[in-house]
Design an enzyme around this catalytic site. Structure first.
Site, short mmCIF file in Angstrom:
data_model
loop_
_atom_site.label_atom_id
_atom_site.label_comp_id
_atom_site.label_asym_id
_atom_site.label_seq_id
_atom_site.Cartn_x
_atom_site.Cartn_y
_atom_site.Cartn_z
N ASP A 12 0.85 -1.18 0.00
CA ASP A 12 0.00 0.00 0.00
C ASP A 12 0.89 1.24 0.00
O ASP A 12 1.67 1.44 0.93
CB ASP A 12 -0.87 -0.05 1.26
CG ASP A 12 -1.82 1.12 1.39
OD1 ASP A 12 -1.71 2.10 0.63
OD2 ASP A 12 -2.68 1.05 2.29
N ILE A 13 0.77 2.06 -1.02
CA ILE A 13 1.63 3.25 -1.10
C ILE A 13 1.41 4.18 0.08
O ILE A 13 2.34 4.86 0.51
CB ILE A 13 1.44 3.99 -2.45
CG1 ILE A 13 2.60 4.97 -2.66
CG2 ILE A 13 0.08 4.66 -2.54
CD1 ILE A 13 2.78 5.43 -4.08
N ASN A 26 -5.45 13.94 -10.61
CA ASN A 26 -6.12 14.42 -11.82
C ASN A 26 -5.87 15.92 -11.92
O ASN A 26 -5.33 16.54 -11.00
CB ASN A 26 -7.62 14.09 -11.78
CG ASN A 26 -8.31 14.66 -10.56
OD1 ASN A 26 -8.19 15.84 -10.25
ND2 ASN A 26 -9.06 13.82 -9.86
N GLY A 34 -8.94 5.60 -7.04
CA GLY A 34 -7.68 4.88 -7.13
C GLY A 34 -6.65 5.38 -6.13
O GLY A 34 -6.95 5.63 -4.97
N VAL A 35 -5.40 5.52 -6.59
CA VAL A 35 -4.30 5.99 -5.74
C VAL A 35 -4.63 7.37 -5.17
O VAL A 35 -4.39 7.64 -3.99
CB VAL A 35 -2.98 6.02 -6.54
CG1 VAL A 35 -1.89 6.74 -5.76
CG2 VAL A 35 -2.53 4.62 -6.89
N ASP A 36 -5.17 8.25 -6.01
CA ASP A 36 -5.50 9.61 -5.58
C ASP A 36 -6.46 9.58 -4.39
O ASP A 36 -6.23 10.24 -3.37
CB ASP A 36 -6.12 10.36 -6.76
CG ASP A 36 -6.21 11.87 -6.57
OD1 ASP A 36 -5.54 12.41 -5.68
OD2 ASP A 36 -6.95 12.50 -7.35
N SER A 120 -0.77 6.48 -14.42
CA SER A 120 -1.66 6.26 -15.57
C SER A 120 -1.98 4.80 -15.86
O SER A 120 -2.70 4.51 -16.81
CB SER A 120 -1.11 6.93 -16.84
OG SER A 120 -1.11 8.34 -16.70
N GLY A 122 -3.71 2.64 -14.06
CA GLY A 122 -4.98 2.17 -13.52
C GLY A 122 -6.14 2.58 -14.40
O GLY A 122 -6.20 2.25 -15.58
N TYR A 124 -6.72 5.25 -15.87
CA TYR A 124 -6.35 6.01 -17.06
C TYR A 124 -5.94 5.12 -18.22
O TYR A 124 -5.72 5.59 -19.33
CB TYR A 124 -5.26 7.03 -16.74
CG TYR A 124 -5.76 8.32 -16.10
CD1 TYR A 124 -7.06 8.45 -15.65
CD2 TYR A 124 -4.93 9.40 -15.98
CE1 TYR A 124 -7.52 9.63 -15.07
CE2 TYR A 124 -5.37 10.59 -15.41
CZ TYR A 124 -6.67 10.70 -14.96
OH TYR A 124 -7.11 11.87 -14.40
#
Length: 169
Positions: A12-13, A26, A34-36, A120, A122, A124
């Site tokens: 997990d980041i 974005n 997602g990550v964001d 990008s 995921g 994207y």
């Protein structure tokens, strides 16, 4: 300036204990999925408040900027906006720019360690093998003062792809 140690991490980041965690943001810089979304949830409201303050007009695709990390176990979040392949943004130069700009911002901050997601790759829709190649090749070719770079994958299959590409050099 030197070449950093590059490692693949499965996990997990938002749990990485590094100076800076990179967010695949974005253009609006107001959180997302997602990550964001994970970074904004784990970092808490301070991350969003700093995004609003520092980036009132958002951030361009391929660019990067930093905010506080809030409650994350890092000092900073470096936000970068990857190209949305699924929406027709197919310029690989923009993807490469995300990694270069994030490392440049890390240098400006004096960060010694940084954790990247695969930008990008995921929602994207960037083709996964090319996303891995762009990440590894760019990080290895970029002069930086950062000592340690991690590419963090949430699933085992992607982690194995990253490991293989790092081993290939």
């Amino acid at each position: 300036m030197n070449r950093p140690t590059l490692t693949a991490v499965l996990g997990d980041i938002t749990a990485q204990r590094v100076d800076a965690i990179v967010n695949a943001a974005n253009t609006a810089m107001r959180g997302g999925g997602g990550v964001d979304g994970a970074i904004h949830r784990a970092g808490g409201p301070e991350v969003l408040a700093d995004c609003i303050r520092r980036f009132p007009d958002g951030l361009a695709t391929g660019d990067a900027g930093w905010t506080t990390a809030g409650a994350l176990p890092a000092t900073w979040v470096i936000h970068t906006v990857g190209p949305n392949h699924s929406a027709g943004e197919r310029d690989r130069g923009l993807l490469v720019s995300c990694y270069r700009r994030a490392l440049s911002v890390a240098d400006e901050l004096g960060a010694a360690s940084i954790a990247f997601p695969l930008i990008s790759a995921g929602v994207y829709g960037w083709p996964k093998d090319d996303a891995v190649d762009a990440a590894v090749a760019t990080i290895l070719a970029t002069e930086t003062a950062v000592d340690e770079v991690r590419i963090v994958s949430f699933d085992a299959a992607m982690h194995e792809r990253v490991q293989r590409r790092i081993a290939a050099g």
